[in-house]
Design a protein around this motif. Structure first.
Motif, short mmCIF file in Angstrom:
data_model
loop_
_atom_site.label_atom_id
_atom_site.label_comp_id
_atom_site.label_asym_id
_atom_site.label_seq_id
_atom_site.Cartn_x
_atom_site.Cartn_y
_atom_site.Cartn_z
N VAL A 1 9.21 -2.41 6.16
CA VAL A 1 8.21 -2.44 7.08
C VAL A 1 8.57 -3.25 8.06
O VAL A 1 8.31 -3.15 9.38
N TRP A 2 9.10 -4.52 7.83
CA TRP A 2 9.47 -5.09 8.98
C TRP A 2 10.44 -4.88 9.95
O TRP A 2 10.29 -5.01 11.17
N GLU A 3 11.34 -3.95 9.53
CA GLU A 3 12.35 -3.35 10.32
C GLU A 3 11.54 -2.42 11.10
O GLU A 3 12.16 -2.22 12.71
N ILE A 4 10.55 -1.52 10.80
CA ILE A 4 9.88 -0.75 11.75
C ILE A 4 9.24 -1.47 12.94
O ILE A 4 9.44 -1.12 13.95
N VAL A 5 8.29 -2.56 12.50
CA VAL A 5 7.51 -3.15 13.41
C VAL A 5 8.62 -3.91 14.42
O VAL A 5 8.21 -3.92 15.77
N SER B 1 0.76 -1.32 0.04
CA SER B 1 0.04 0.04 0.13
C SER B 1 0.83 1.42 -0.04
O SER B 1 0.33 2.25 -0.48
N MET B 2 2.06 1.20 0.57
CA MET B 2 2.90 2.20 0.62
C MET B 2 4.00 2.30 -0.54
O MET B 2 4.87 3.03 -0.41
N ASN B 3 4.10 1.35 -1.39
CA ASN B 3 4.86 1.02 -2.42
C ASN B 3 6.15 1.07 -1.93
O ASN B 3 7.41 2.01 -2.36
#
Length: 358
Positions: free
Chosen positions: A105-109, A97-99
């Protein structure tokens, strides 16, 4: 859209005023600046941390030869916002969804200590199920208050079907190798078989398991109670046999008239089930150690490797029962778990409580 430096400055001032409480900072920011976009509570801490560590609100990664996209607090906030609004969303869906890369994304979570927890499967309950569950739990705890040794006198019993295929959880089954071995798991056997097993738990003992006919009728179950069960109970001490309570669920064979008559005569007001003075609540596998402990653990032992024949299946069940019986303090833990479950069930008004146990 990025925040301005003035907005970042206001965030830091407010974050300090509320003693570094992100949720309080978010509320105060909204009160002071109602015309502005309100940052997520996690953004205050991240901005404060970045300023302290780097002197900048921009997030960059060390150059290791690969081109990387600059990570900003706004980017992180949007990622976390999506998980906050939809906790079931996948990291890949957010990345798409954020391209951006799924790895980003996995790093942030991971940095925010978010973990992907699996849902628990539970028995469906209706509004009419709540009160009987609470009533039974209150009765059970009251008996334990009057007689602390009461749990050791209750024979919890149940039947379970073991099939050839058994249980298989593909998420927990892996084959480690340097290259993909293309391992297979055989399902849908043409030659099928199953066995119906009865077992019970009383005090520190596992009773059985005993094979019953595939189709359990009231007459078949009555014969088991009359002729087989007494032999199994001979292993118990005289004190337990004299004060034994018998429990089973509300299955049709258990509820037959001849079975209830036999239990009224044999246990004289000391049995738990449908049609008894002490009613067993329907749809309550979470309240009997047969379901919340024994059958699941036994099947995990039985199905460690593929079953080859009905004889092999029966032999494995017997071996698994012996292994469980010899586990140190296992039934002490089961009895304590039963008490915790009764207390949680009452706290929840008869609703699901498994998610609150651990």
């Amino acid at each position: 859209m990025d925040y301005t430096f003035a907005e970042y400055a206001d965030m830091l001032l407010i974050y300090g005023q509320v003693h570094c409480n992100g949720r309080a900072a978010s509320r105060l920011y909204q009160e002071r600046f109602p015309e502005r976009r309100v940052p997520a509570h996690t953004l205050f801490e991240r901005v404060n941390q970045r300023i302290r560590e780097t002197g900048s609100v921009k997030i960059t990664r060390p150059d290791n030869g690969a081109q990387r996209t600059v990570r900003t607090p706004e980017f992180e906030e949007e990622v976390l916002r999506q998980f906050e609004e939809n906790p079931s969303v996948s990291t890949r869906a957010v990345a798409e969804s954020m391209n951006v890369s799924h790895v980003r994304v996995w790093e942030i979570v991971n940095e925010q200590l978010l973990h992907p927890y699996h849902r628990q499967k539970v028995q469906e309950l209706g509004p009419n199920d709540y009160a009987p569950r609470v009533e039974f739990c209150e009765w059970f705890l009251q008996q334990c208050t009057q007689e602390p040794q009461f749990p050791k006198f209750v024979l919890f019993s149940d039947e379970a079907v073991f099939t050839r295929e058994g249980i298989f959880n593909s998420r927990n089954s892996h084959v480690w190798a340097e290259e993909n071995p293309h391992a297979l798991q055989i399902r849908g056997y043409q030659h099928r078989f199953s066995v119906n097993m009865w077992a019970g738990i009383v005090g520190e003992r596992l009773i059985g398991p005993i094979m019953l006919p595939p189709r359990l009728t009231g007459t078949v179950y009555l014969n088991f109670l009359r002729y087989t069960l007494p032999e199994l109970l001979d292993e118990l001490s005289l004190d337990i046999r004299r004060n034994l309570w018998f429990q089973h669920d509300g299955a049709p064979a258990h509820f037959s008239h001849v079975v209830r008559e036999h239990l009224d005569d044999r246990f004289r007001g000391r049995w738990i089930g449908r049609g008894s003075d002490v009613n067993w609540p329907a749809r309550s596998p979470d309240l009997t150690p047969m379901d919340f402990f024994l059958w699941g653990h036994m099947k995990s032992l039985v199905y460690e490797t593929p079953v080859q024949s009905e004889e092999d299946l029966v032999a494995r069940i017997s071996v698994a029962a012996e292994m469980i019986q010899t586990m140190p303090d296992v039934f002490t833990d089961v009895n304590l778990n039963m008490l915790r479950r009764c207390n949680k069930c009452i706290e929840r008004g008869g609703r699901h409580f498994q998610q609150l146990l651990f």
